[in-house]
Design a protein around this motif. Structure first.
Motif, PDB file in Angstrom:
ATOM      1  N   ARG A 227      41.237 -78.554 -61.716  1.00  0.00           N
ATOM      2  CA  ARG A 227      41.726 -80.465 -61.288  1.00  0.00           C
ATOM      3  C   ARG A 227      40.764 -80.223 -61.231  1.00  0.00           C
ATOM      4  O   ARG A 227      39.773 -82.057 -62.046  1.00  0.00           O
ATOM      5  CB  ARG A 227      43.049 -80.018 -61.299  1.00  0.00           C
ATOM      6  CG  ARG A 227      44.266 -79.589 -62.262  1.00  0.00           C
ATOM      7  CD  ARG A 227      45.419 -80.235 -60.642  1.00  0.00           C
ATOM      8  NE  ARG A 227      45.593 -79.394 -60.130  1.00  0.00           N
ATOM      9  CZ  ARG A 227      46.310 -79.295 -59.128  1.00  0.00           C
ATOM     10  NH1 ARG A 227      45.438 -80.126 -58.319  1.00  0.00           N
ATOM     11  NH2 ARG A 227      46.084 -78.461 -58.278  1.00  0.00           N
ATOM     12  N   LEU A 228      39.808 -79.967 -60.963  1.00  0.00           N
ATOM     13  CA  LEU A 228      38.412 -80.931 -59.659  1.00  0.00           C
ATOM     14  C   LEU A 228      37.544 -81.158 -60.706  1.00  0.00           C
ATOM     15  O   LEU A 228      36.632 -82.466 -60.554  1.00  0.00           O
ATOM     16  CB  LEU A 228      38.035 -79.765 -58.622  1.00  0.00           C
ATOM     17  CG  LEU A 228      37.358 -80.748 -57.393  1.00  0.00           C
ATOM     18  CD1 LEU A 228      37.513 -82.003 -56.808  1.00  0.00           C
ATOM     19  CD2 LEU A 228      36.424 -79.267 -56.629  1.00  0.00           C
ATOM     20  N   GLN A 229      37.737 -80.640 -61.528  1.00  0.00           N
ATOM     21  CA  GLN A 229      36.205 -80.611 -62.421  1.00  0.00           C
ATOM     22  C   GLN A 229      36.062 -81.937 -62.970  1.00  0.00           C
ATOM     23  O   GLN A 229      35.542 -82.385 -63.679  1.00  0.00           O
ATOM     24  CB  GLN A 229      36.223 -79.122 -63.689  1.00  0.00           C
ATOM     25  CG  GLN A 229      36.273 -78.271 -63.293  1.00  0.00           C
ATOM     26  CD  GLN A 229      34.787 -77.617 -61.890  1.00  0.00           C
ATOM     27  OE1 GLN A 229      34.158 -78.191 -62.346  1.00  0.00           O
ATOM     28  NE2 GLN A 229      35.436 -77.384 -60.206  1.00  0.00           N
ATOM     29  N   SER A 230      37.558 -82.746 -63.375  1.00  0.00           N
ATOM     30  CA  SER A 230      37.513 -82.979 -63.991  1.00  0.00           C
ATOM     31  C   SER A 230      37.247 -84.394 -63.315  1.00  0.00           C
ATOM     32  O   SER A 230      36.895 -85.804 -64.064  1.00  0.00           O
ATOM     33  CB  SER A 230      38.778 -83.867 -64.705  1.00  0.00           C
ATOM     34  OG  SER A 230      39.578 -83.702 -64.178  1.00  0.00           O
ATOM     35  N   HIS A 231      37.357 -84.927 -62.108  1.00  0.00           N
ATOM     36  CA  HIS A 231      37.101 -85.896 -60.979  1.00  0.00           C
ATOM     37  C   HIS A 231      35.709 -86.016 -60.337  1.00  0.00           C
ATOM     38  O   HIS A 231      34.942 -87.303 -59.887  1.00  0.00           O
ATOM     39  CB  HIS A 231      38.537 -85.691 -59.519  1.00  0.00           C
ATOM     40  CG  HIS A 231      38.691 -84.955 -59.892  1.00  0.00           C
ATOM     41  ND1 HIS A 231      40.167 -86.450 -58.915  1.00  0.00           N
ATOM     42  CD2 HIS A 231      40.301 -84.750 -60.451  1.00  0.00           C
ATOM     43  CE1 HIS A 231      41.103 -86.136 -59.487  1.00  0.00           C
ATOM     44  NE2 HIS A 231      41.763 -85.813 -60.241  1.00  0.00           N
ATOM     45  N   TYR A 232      34.245 -84.803 -60.966  1.00  0.00           N
ATOM     46  CA  TYR A 232      33.066 -84.908 -60.621  1.00  0.00           C
ATOM     47  C   TYR A 232      32.906 -86.863 -61.367  1.00  0.00           C
ATOM     48  O   TYR A 232      32.402 -88.004 -60.633  1.00  0.00           O
ATOM     49  CB  TYR A 232      32.587 -84.144 -60.691  1.00  0.00           C
ATOM     50  CG  TYR A 232      32.577 -83.311 -60.280  1.00  0.00           C
ATOM     51  CD1 TYR A 232      32.788 -83.511 -58.570  1.00  0.00           C
ATOM     52  CD2 TYR A 232      33.170 -81.525 -60.441  1.00  0.00           C
ATOM     53  CE1 TYR A 232      32.570 -82.346 -57.830  1.00  0.00           C
ATOM     54  CE2 TYR A 232      33.117 -81.134 -59.859  1.00  0.00           C
ATOM     55  CZ  TYR A 232      33.459 -80.854 -58.183  1.00  0.00           C
ATOM     56  OH  TYR A 232      33.555 -79.600 -57.324  1.00  0.00           O
ATOM     57  N   SER A 233      33.243 -86.910 -62.399  1.00  0.00           N
ATOM     58  CA  SER A 233      32.768 -88.238 -62.669  1.00  0.00           C
ATOM     59  C   SER A 233      33.521 -89.690 -62.628  1.00  0.00           C
ATOM     60  O   SER A 233      32.916 -90.491 -62.215  1.00  0.00           O
ATOM     61  CB  SER A 233      32.855 -88.172 -64.595  1.00  0.00           C
ATOM     62  OG  SER A 233      33.901 -87.659 -65.134  1.00  0.00           O
ATOM     63  N   TRP A 234      34.483 -88.950 -61.979  1.00  0.00           N
ATOM     64  CA  TRP A 234      34.811 -91.021 -60.857  1.00  0.00           C
ATOM     65  C   TRP A 234      33.648 -90.422 -59.952  1.00  0.00           C
ATOM     66  O   TRP A 234      33.881 -91.836 -59.144  1.00  0.00           O
ATOM     67  CB  TRP A 234      36.647 -89.920 -60.856  1.00  0.00           C
ATOM     68  CG  TRP A 234      36.631 -91.327 -59.632  1.00  0.00           C
ATOM     69  CD1 TRP A 234      37.722 -92.254 -60.738  1.00  0.00           C
ATOM     70  CD2 TRP A 234      36.987 -91.585 -58.700  1.00  0.00           C
ATOM     71  NE1 TRP A 234      37.961 -93.360 -59.276  1.00  0.00           N
ATOM     72  CE2 TRP A 234      37.581 -92.404 -58.146  1.00  0.00           C
ATOM     73  CE3 TRP A 234      37.065 -90.374 -56.949  1.00  0.00           C
ATOM     74  CZ2 TRP A 234      37.641 -93.820 -56.979  1.00  0.00           C
ATOM     75  CZ3 TRP A 234      36.881 -91.093 -56.023  1.00  0.00           C
ATOM     76  CH2 TRP A 234      37.580 -91.995 -55.896  1.00  0.00           C
ATOM     77  N   LEU A 235      34.407 -89.704 -58.678  1.00  0.00           N
ATOM     78  CA  LEU A 235      33.360 -88.801 -58.149  1.00  0.00           C
ATOM     79  C   LEU A 235      32.098 -89.960 -57.803  1.00  0.00           C
ATOM     80  O   LEU A 235      30.806 -90.823 -57.582  1.00  0.00           O
ATOM     81  CB  LEU A 235      33.052 -87.660 -57.506  1.00  0.00           C
ATOM     82  CG  LEU A 235      33.867 -87.818 -56.109  1.00  0.00           C
ATOM     83  CD1 LEU A 235      33.499 -85.863 -56.340  1.00  0.00           C
ATOM     84  CD2 LEU A 235      34.938 -88.317 -55.748  1.00  0.00           C
ATOM     85  N   GLU A 236      31.337 -89.881 -59.603  1.00  0.00           N
ATOM     86  CA  GLU A 236      29.954 -89.883 -59.789  1.00  0.00           C
ATOM     87  C   GLU A 236      29.849 -92.017 -60.191  1.00  0.00           C
ATOM     88  O   GLU A 236      29.290 -92.763 -59.392  1.00  0.00           O
ATOM     89  CB  GLU A 236      29.286 -89.672 -61.218  1.00  0.00           C
ATOM     90  CG  GLU A 236      28.619 -88.654 -61.020  1.00  0.00           C
ATOM     91  CD  GLU A 236      28.771 -87.580 -61.917  1.00  0.00           C
ATOM     92  OE1 GLU A 236      28.670 -88.340 -63.097  1.00  0.00           O
ATOM     93  OE2 GLU A 236      28.755 -86.350 -62.100  1.00  0.00           O
ATOM     94  N   LYS A 237      30.926 -91.934 -60.851  1.00  0.00           N
ATOM     95  CA  LYS A 237      31.002 -93.922 -60.763  1.00  0.00           C
ATOM     96  C   LYS A 237      31.048 -94.520 -59.950  1.00  0.00           C
ATOM     97  O   LYS A 237      31.084 -95.226 -59.116  1.00  0.00           O
ATOM     98  CB  LYS A 237      32.330 -94.110 -62.121  1.00  0.00           C
ATOM     99  CG  LYS A 237      32.043 -93.850 -63.109  1.00  0.00           C
ATOM    100  CD  LYS A 237      32.762 -93.692 -64.073  1.00  0.00           C
ATOM    101  CE  LYS A 237      31.625 -93.662 -65.308  1.00  0.00           C
ATOM    102  NZ  LYS A 237      32.610 -92.499 -66.679  1.00  0.00           N
TER     103      LYS A 237
END
Ligand code: ACM
Ligand code: ZN
Length: 759
Positions: free
Chosen positions: A505-515
Motif C-alpha cells: 500500500r505504501l508504494q502508492s503513497h510516494y507520489s503523494w509525498l512528492e507532491k
C-alpha cells in the motif's frame, strides 16, 4: 440525481486528449480495486457502483461541523474545477456531500471514530464528534488519490461505493519534532502537521527548549530570544532563531483545524543550558554559561535550591499555557546530571529542609512542584521516564524512551504512559538500526504487562532529534516513510495487516509525498548480514529486508558481485560487501562488514562480567564471531559494558600455537564511551597454570567529541615465536566513571569492544 453535461466529466485526470467512455470506465475499475489506505481501516465493505465527485458540490453539515465543512470545501476546490452556473443544467450536476455527528456509528464512544459511506448519490462522513469527521475526511483524501493532486484541476473524480467503519486503537499517536538542535521554520511545521493529519496521527510533540537553543518567546524574559535562541558554532558562525508568538499561535490553529494537538515541551531541570546562558543566576554555580554548540548531556541545570528557579519556570509555563491549549504539557525531565546539585549549598539545604535523601529525590521534588503548578492551571504533566527516579509524581504521564521498562513500571502504578523506546521509535537513528519493518513490528503494549493495566498505555510517538539533521531535506528523509509505519501501528494495533500488505500500500503513497514536497528517504538498508553459529562453523546468512529485493555479494572490490543463493561459510578474512537490487536496479548503499578469521573464531566464551543488553551484538559469541566494528557504535558488532570491565575466558577447544591477541576499543566521549585503562591477558594449556601475562596500558582518555577506535595488539612472545595454549583469560579494565572535566563526570562509563582475535 447526478446528471452530466459533458461525457468528458468522467475522465480522471483531466487531460487535453479526447477521452472516450471506455477509458473512463477503466479508470473507475482501477479505483475500485485500490484501497491503498494508511492506516488501514478497521472495516471496509466495498459495494457496487461509483460516486462522482465534482467541483460543483454542496456540503450539508450542522453548525458544529463548520470547521470540517470549511476544510473539506478548501480541499475539494483545490483539486476540482467549479463550472460557472451558465455551464450547468438547471438543478443538475450537484455533488451531494454530508457531514454529520452520529452517535449510532460503530465505536461511537471513541471521539475519533468515523463512518465513511459512499453511495452512488451521496457521500456521507459521520463521526461521533468533529474529530471523527476530520479523520474520515482524511480517509476520503486518501481515496481521492494522488492523481487528483495534479497541477491541473479535475472536472470530476470517480470514487467507489463503499462503507468504511473505523476507529483508532490508541488515543495518543505522535511525532516529536526537535526544533532546537536545528531550527525549522513554520512552513516546515505546517507541512509536518498536514502529513500527520493525512496519516491520522494526532499529536505534534513540539520540543522547544534545549541546551543548544530556546525557540519560544517569553515576554517576561526577553533574553530567551535575544540570547538563548542563538549559539556560536565552532567555526565562529552564529546559528539559531525562534518563532514569534504569532507564528506559534498559527501553528496551534493550523493543527487544531485538523484536530491535532500540539504538546509543547519545556525541558527542566536539565537540557536547559541555553536558558541558563541568559539567566545564569538560575544555575547552581552562577555561570558564566554559553548556549551549547555541541551535542551531549550537560551538567549546567536549573538550581533546585533557588526559589527564583521556580518563579522563572512558573512564569514561563504561564506564557506557554497561554499559547498552547493542550491538556498536557511536557516538562522533559530526562538526562539531568546531578553533579551541580550535589555540590550546591542551596540544593543541599533544600534536600535537608525537605527531608530528601539524595539528588534523585530532589529531582522528584522539582518535578512534583512543577506538576502541582500545572495541575492548578488545569493541565497535566508529561515527563521522560527519568521522572520515575526518586519517586513519581502522583498524576504524571510517563514517556518511556530508555526501552519500555519505565512505561511498564508507570502503567503498573496506574500512571498514563506514552511509549517511544529507542529500540523502535528513534527516527534520528540509522536505517541499519531501525527500518520500516522494525517500526511496523512495534507494539506499544509490553507483552509482560497485565491486561488490567493496558488502558494506561495511551499510545506512542516517534522522535526526530535533530543533532544530525541540519536541513528540511534531511529531516524528511529520516521521518518518511518510517513515521507512516508507526501511524498504522498506533491506529490499527494489534490487528494491523502484515508488513507486506502495508509495504504494498505504501508504494502508492510516494507520489503523494512528492507532491507535498516531502523528500522521503529509504525504507531499509536492503540487507542484513546475519551470523549463524553451528558446532564447527559459522554460516553467514544474507537476509533481504524486503521480499521484492535480490542480493549480490563480494569479498573484495576487485571481485565481481555474485548472486546470493545459499548461506556462505565464514572461512576467510576480508570486507564482505552486499548490494541489494529492486527490479534490477541498485537499492540503497552496499552493506559492508569487515571480517577477520582467527584461531578463536566460534570458540566458547565464559563471561565473568556482564555485557549490557542494549549493546549485546551476537551475545556470547560476539567477541569470537569474526565481525570487526565500524565507527558506528550501534552497528551491532560492538559489545558494551556499562561501568563494568570486560572479563572473559576463551576456550579454543584444543591446544593451538598462538603468538598474539588483537582487539579494538571504542571511544566517544559524548556517549560516555571510553577506552579501557588497561588490557590484560594470560594463557594456559590446562586452565591450571597460567602464564605469559601481559598488561597493556592505554592511557588515552579523550574528552573531545571525536569517535575513535583504538586497536590493541598484544604480542605473547617477545621473540615472535608461537606458544601452545588452549585457554585465554582476557580482562579490559573500564575507567569506571566518566572522568572529571566531562559534563557527566562521575556517571558510569561505557566500555566497548568488538572482537578478541587470537592469532
Ligand atoms: C531523550 O531521548 N533524551 C528523551
Ligand atoms: Zn543548586
Amino acid at each position: 440525481m447526478v446528471k452530466f453535461l459533458f461525457s468528458l466529466l468522467l475522465v480522471l485526470p483531466f487531460s487535453s486528449d479526447q477521452p472516450t467512455k471506455t477509458r473512463s470506465t477503466n479508470q473507475i475499475d482501477k479505483v475500485e480495486q485500490k484501497m491503498e489506505l494508511i492506516p488501514y481501516p478497521k472495516s471496509i465493505k466495498k459495494e457496487i457502483g461509483k460516486f462522482e465527485l465534482t467541483g460543483n458540490f454542496e456540503i450539508n453539515a450542522p453548525i458544529e461541523l463548520s470547521n470540517e465543512k470549511k476544510y473539506l470545501t478548501n480541499l475539494l476546490t483545490d483539486i476540482l474545477i467549479t463550472l460557472p452556473a451558465n455551464k450547468l443544467e438547471v438543478n443538475s450536476f450537484q455533488t451531494n456531500l454530508v457531514l454529520a455527528i452520529d452517535p449510532t456509528i460503530p465505536d461511537a464512544e471513541n471521539a475519533e471514530a468515523y463512518q465513511l459511506k459512499i453511495q452512488a448519490n451521496e457521500l456521507r462522513i459521520a463521526g461521533s464528534s468533529p474529530i471523527g469527521v476530520m479523520r474520515g475526511i482524511q480517509t476520503l483524501r486518501q481515496l481521492i488519490g494522488t492523481n487528483a493532486y495534479a497541477s491541473t484541476k479535475q472536472l470530476a473524480i470517480a470514487l467507489p461505493c463503499v462503507t468504511i467503519n473505523d476507529a483508532p486503537a490508541f488515543p495518543h499517536r505522535g511525532l516529536l519534532l526537535d526544533v532546537c538542535r536545528h531550527f525549522f521554520d513554520k512552513k516546515v511545521v505546517f507541512k509536518y502537521i498536514d502529513a500527520l493529519a493525512y496519516y491520522k496521527m494526532n499529536v505534534l510533540h513540539f520540543h522547544l527548549t534545549e541546551d543548544q537553543g530556546w525557540r519560544i518567546p517569553i515576554a517576561k524574559y526577553p533574553k530567551l530570544t535575544e540570547i538563548s535562541a542563538w549559539r556560536t558554532e565552532a567555526d565562529g558562525s552564529i546559528y539559531g532563531g525562534s518563532y514569534t508568538t504569532e507564528e506559534l499561535k498559527e501553528i496551534v490553529a493550523y493543527a487544531s483545524e485538523r484536530h491535532i494537538t500540539v504538546i509543547p515541551e519545556i525541558e527542566l531541570p536539565g537540557h536547559a543550558q541555553a536558558a541558563l546562558a541568559a539567566y545564569p543566576h538560575l544555575s547552581c554555580a552562577g555561570g558564566p554559561i554559553s548556549v551549547a554548540n555541541d551535542w551531549g548531556v550537560f551538567k549546567e541545570i536549573f538550581c533546585a535550591g533557588n526559589d527564583s528557579t521556580f518563579v522563572f519556570l512558573e512564569d514561563v509555563l504561564t506564557e506557554v499555557m497561554a499559547i498552547f491549549p493542550s491538556e498536557y504539557i511536557h516538562i522533559g525531565g530526562d538526562e539531568a546530571p546531578k553533579f551541580r546539585w550535589e555540590h550546591c549549598d542551596k540544593c543541599k539545604k533544600r534536600m535537608t529542609d525537605e527531608g530528601l535523601n539524595d539528588a534523585h529525590e530532589l529531582q522528584s521534588y522539582f518535578i512534583k512542584r512543577i506538576e502541582k503548578f500545572l495541575n492548578k492551571n488545569g493541565r497535566k504533566l508529561i515527563g521522560w521516564d527519568e521522572i520515575l527516579e526518586g519517586g513519581l509524581s502522583p498524576t504524571a504521564t510517563v514517556q518511556s524512551w530508555r526501552g519500555m521498562d519505565g512505561g511498564l513500571e508507570a502503567a503498573r502504578t496506574e500512571h498514563e504512559v506514552i511509549m517511544s523506546p529507542t529500540s523502535h521509535c528513534y527516527l534520528d537513528y540509522s536505517l541499519a538500526a531501525i527500518d520500516l519493518q522494525k517500526i511496523y513490528g512495534f507494539n506499544p503494549i509490553p507483552p509482560e504487562l497485565e491486561e488490567k493495566f493496558h488502558k494506561y498505555i495511551l499510545g506512542g510517538e516517534c522522535n526526530i532529534w535533530t543533532e544530525h539533521v541540519p536541513n528540511e531535506q534531511n529531516l524528511d528523509s529520516k521521518v518518511f516513510p518510517r513515521m507512516i509505519a508507526l501511524a498504522e501501528v498506533l491506529w490499527s494495533a494489534p490487528k494491523q495487516p502484515n508488513f507486506d500488505d502495508f509495504y504494498n500500500r505504501l508504494q502508492s503513497h510516494y507520489s503523494w509525498l512528492e507532491k507535498q514536497g516531502i523528500a522521503y528517504g529509504m525504507e531499509s538498508i536492503g540487507a542484513q548480514i546475519r551470523f549463524e553459529f553451528q558446532e564447527d562453523s559459522i554460516q553467514i546468512h544474507l537476509d533481504k529486508s524486503l521480499s521484492n529485493l535480490t542480493l549480490k555479494y563480494r569479498w573484495s572490490e576487485k571481485d565481481e558481485f555474485q548472486a546470493y543463493t545459499t548461506p556462505i561459510a565464514l572461512n576467510r578474512s576480508g570486507i564482505l560487501e552486499v548490494q541489494a537490487f529492486k527490479a534490477g536496479k541498485i537499492y540503497g548503499n552496499p552493506i559492508k562488514q569487515t571480517i577477520s578469521t582467527h584461531l578463536a573464531l566460534n570458540s566458547s566464551v565464559t563471561y565473568s562480567s556482564e555485557f549490557h543488553r542494549w549493546y549485546a551484538g551476537t551475545e556470547k559469541k560476539n567477541l569470537v564471531d569474526g565481525r570487526i566494528g565500524s565507527l558506528d557504535f550501534r552497528d551491532g558488532t560492538w559489545q558494551g559494558f556499562f561501568g563494568r570491565n570486560v572479563e572473559v575466558e576463551l576456550d579454543l577447544g584444543k591446544i593451538q600455537s598462538i603468538s598474539k591477541i588483537a582487539c579494538n576499543f571504542y571511544q566517544y566521549s559524548n556517549s560516555w564511551i571510553f577506552f579501557p585503562s588497561t588490557v590484560e591477558v594470560s594463557v594456559s594449556k590446562d586452565q591450571k597454570k597460567w602464564s605469559e601475562t601481559r598488561i597493556f596500558s592505554t592511557n588515552s582518555i579523550d574528552l573531545s567529541n571525536k569517535k575513535r577506535i583504538l586497536p590493541v595488539e598484544i604480542q605473547l612472545n617477545e621473540k615472535g615465536k608461537k606458544l601452545p595454549a588452549r585457554y585465554i583469560r582476557f580482562k579490559a579494565t573500564n575507567i569506571g566513571v566518566v572522568p572529571n572535566g566531562h559534563e557527566a563526570a562521575g556517571q558510569p562509563a561505557w566500555l566497548f569492544i568488538d572482537e578478541i582475535e587470537v592469532k
